[in-house]
Write a protein that holds these residues in place. Sequence first.
Motif, PDB file in Angstrom:
ATOM      1  N   ARG A  85       0.846  -1.211   0.000  1.00  0.00           N
ATOM      2  CA  ARG A  85       0.000   0.000   0.000  1.00  0.00           C
ATOM      3  C   ARG A  85       0.874   1.251   0.000  1.00  0.00           C
ATOM      4  O   ARG A  85       0.578   2.223  -0.686  1.00  0.00           O
ATOM      5  CB  ARG A  85      -0.909   0.019   1.233  1.00  0.00           C
ATOM      6  CG  ARG A  85      -2.078  -0.927   1.138  1.00  0.00           C
ATOM      7  CD  ARG A  85      -2.938  -0.823   2.378  1.00  0.00           C
ATOM      8  NE  ARG A  85      -3.966   0.177   2.202  1.00  0.00           N
ATOM      9  CZ  ARG A  85      -5.189  -0.083   1.745  1.00  0.00           C
ATOM     10  NH1 ARG A  85      -5.510  -1.319   1.435  1.00  0.00           N
ATOM     11  NH2 ARG A  85      -6.071   0.865   1.604  1.00  0.00           N
ATOM     12  N   SER A  86       1.959   1.196   0.787  1.00  0.00           N
ATOM     13  CA  SER A  86       2.817   2.382   0.881  1.00  0.00           C
ATOM     14  C   SER A  86       3.564   2.626  -0.432  1.00  0.00           C
ATOM     15  O   SER A  86       4.133   3.693  -0.640  1.00  0.00           O
ATOM     16  CB  SER A  86       3.808   2.244   2.044  1.00  0.00           C
ATOM     17  OG  SER A  86       4.773   1.268   1.729  1.00  0.00           O
ATOM     18  N   LEU A  92      -2.394   1.229  -8.356  1.00  0.00           N
ATOM     19  CA  LEU A  92      -2.218   0.119  -9.287  1.00  0.00           C
ATOM     20  C   LEU A  92      -3.524  -0.671  -9.425  1.00  0.00           C
ATOM     21  O   LEU A  92      -3.912  -1.069 -10.528  1.00  0.00           O
ATOM     22  CB  LEU A  92      -1.079  -0.800  -8.798  1.00  0.00           C
ATOM     23  CG  LEU A  92      -0.722  -1.982  -9.692  1.00  0.00           C
ATOM     24  CD1 LEU A  92      -0.283  -1.527 -11.083  1.00  0.00           C
ATOM     25  CD2 LEU A  92       0.373  -2.829  -9.032  1.00  0.00           C
ATOM     26  N   ALA A  93      -4.219  -0.855  -8.306  1.00  0.00           N
ATOM     27  CA  ALA A  93      -5.500  -1.582  -8.332  1.00  0.00           C
ATOM     28  C   ALA A  93      -6.491  -0.856  -9.238  1.00  0.00           C
ATOM     29  O   ALA A  93      -7.193  -1.479 -10.043  1.00  0.00           O
ATOM     30  CB  ALA A  93      -6.064  -1.724  -6.925  1.00  0.00           C
ATOM     31  N   GLN A  94      -6.529   0.457  -9.125  1.00  0.00           N
ATOM     32  CA  GLN A  94      -7.442   1.233  -9.977  1.00  0.00           C
ATOM     33  C   GLN A  94      -7.071   1.074 -11.452  1.00  0.00           C
ATOM     34  O   GLN A  94      -7.932   0.926 -12.318  1.00  0.00           O
ATOM     35  CB  GLN A  94      -7.393   2.708  -9.589  1.00  0.00           C
ATOM     36  CG  GLN A  94      -8.177   2.984  -8.319  1.00  0.00           C
ATOM     37  CD  GLN A  94      -8.077   4.442  -7.899  1.00  0.00           C
ATOM     38  OE1 GLN A  94      -7.651   5.300  -8.663  1.00  0.00           O
ATOM     39  NE2 GLN A  94      -8.467   4.701  -6.666  1.00  0.00           N
ATOM     40  N   ALA A 130       9.757  -6.156   0.366  1.00  0.00           N
ATOM     41  CA  ALA A 130      10.873  -5.286  -0.018  1.00  0.00           C
ATOM     42  C   ALA A 130      10.827  -4.955  -1.504  1.00  0.00           C
ATOM     43  O   ALA A 130      11.558  -4.077  -1.970  1.00  0.00           O
ATOM     44  CB  ALA A 130      12.198  -5.946   0.324  1.00  0.00           C
ATOM     45  N   LEU A 131      10.009  -5.671  -2.245  1.00  0.00           N
ATOM     46  CA  LEU A 131       9.923  -5.463  -3.694  1.00  0.00           C
ATOM     47  C   LEU A 131       8.507  -5.091  -4.100  1.00  0.00           C
ATOM     48  O   LEU A 131       8.008  -5.489  -5.147  1.00  0.00           O
ATOM     49  CB  LEU A 131      10.353  -6.752  -4.431  1.00  0.00           C
ATOM     50  CG  LEU A 131      11.774  -7.226  -4.161  1.00  0.00           C
ATOM     51  CD1 LEU A 131      11.995  -8.610  -4.740  1.00  0.00           C
ATOM     52  CD2 LEU A 131      12.790  -6.255  -4.753  1.00  0.00           C
ATOM     53  N   SER A 132       7.840  -4.338  -3.233  1.00  0.00           N
ATOM     54  CA  SER A 132       6.447  -4.013  -3.500  1.00  0.00           C
ATOM     55  C   SER A 132       6.335  -2.892  -4.551  1.00  0.00           C
ATOM     56  O   SER A 132       7.304  -2.156  -4.765  1.00  0.00           O
ATOM     57  CB  SER A 132       5.765  -3.613  -2.193  1.00  0.00           C
ATOM     58  OG  SER A 132       6.535  -2.653  -1.526  1.00  0.00           O
ATOM     59  N   ALA A 143       7.125  -8.661  -8.988  1.00  0.00           N
ATOM     60  CA  ALA A 143       7.440  -7.655  -7.975  1.00  0.00           C
ATOM     61  C   ALA A 143       7.681  -6.305  -8.639  1.00  0.00           C
ATOM     62  O   ALA A 143       7.889  -6.222  -9.852  1.00  0.00           O
ATOM     63  CB  ALA A 143       8.674  -8.093  -7.202  1.00  0.00           C
ATOM     64  N   LYS A 144       7.640  -5.257  -7.801  1.00  0.00           N
ATOM     65  CA  LYS A 144       7.839  -3.881  -8.284  1.00  0.00           C
ATOM     66  C   LYS A 144       6.984  -3.630  -9.526  1.00  0.00           C
ATOM     67  O   LYS A 144       7.495  -3.202 -10.581  1.00  0.00           O
ATOM     68  CB  LYS A 144       9.312  -3.633  -8.586  1.00  0.00           C
ATOM     69  CG  LYS A 144      10.170  -3.570  -7.335  1.00  0.00           C
ATOM     70  CD  LYS A 144      11.547  -3.055  -7.668  1.00  0.00           C
ATOM     71  CE  LYS A 144      12.343  -2.816  -6.409  1.00  0.00           C
ATOM     72  NZ  LYS A 144      13.677  -2.315  -6.645  1.00  0.00           N
ATOM     73  N   VAL A 145       5.713  -3.916  -9.404  1.00  0.00           N
ATOM     74  CA  VAL A 145       4.829  -3.836 -10.566  1.00  0.00           C
ATOM     75  C   VAL A 145       4.364  -2.395 -10.783  1.00  0.00           C
ATOM     76  O   VAL A 145       3.824  -1.767  -9.871  1.00  0.00           O
ATOM     77  CB  VAL A 145       3.607  -4.764 -10.393  1.00  0.00           C
ATOM     78  CG1 VAL A 145       2.701  -4.683 -11.624  1.00  0.00           C
ATOM     79  CG2 VAL A 145       4.063  -6.209 -10.167  1.00  0.00           C
TER      80      VAL A 145
END
Length: 165
Positions: A85-86, A92-94, A130-132, A143-145
């Motif tokens: 979320r942070s 991204l969800a939107q 760590a890869l959000s 990751a890191k999308v």
Amino acid sequence: MDDSIAVAPDQLVQRHAQPGRSLLAVLHAIQDELGYVPPAAVAPLARAMNLSRAEVHGVITYYHHFRTQPAAPVTVQLCRAEACRSMGTEALAQHIEAHTGCRFDVHHDAEHQHGATVELESVYCLGQCALSPALMLNGTLHAKVTPQKFDAIFAAASKRVEVTA
Ligand code: FES
């Protein structure tokens, strides 16, 4: 609701409901085999486990993990927990909803009524903090999308579905 399954529910239950196995373990085994727990298996499961049908149904619906229909050909599980979320998972969800024309966490029955080929599901931590932001697309972790990265992996997955359909 399409409840047609390749194996007879009684045989399915017999195969997995072995003595000493908990209901949860049996449900996991059935879902591992079929990809979902067919509603027709509830009655034989209740008999085999000496439980009421309501109890079996209650466990299936309580645990979000269990599905009662086959998954859509393209399934996206987006992490919406704190670390992601942070890092912008809500934006991204939107983007994902706008791009796919689907909504997150719509009840499976409703989606199937529209013949959906895409299913969006919120999950809470994929172990990639760590890869959000992180997501799973058809079981593969990404990751890191970014929105651009999502569009690319989604296009590739949709293409694979078209090819194999
Ligand atoms: S919070 Fe998203 S992967 Fe852990």
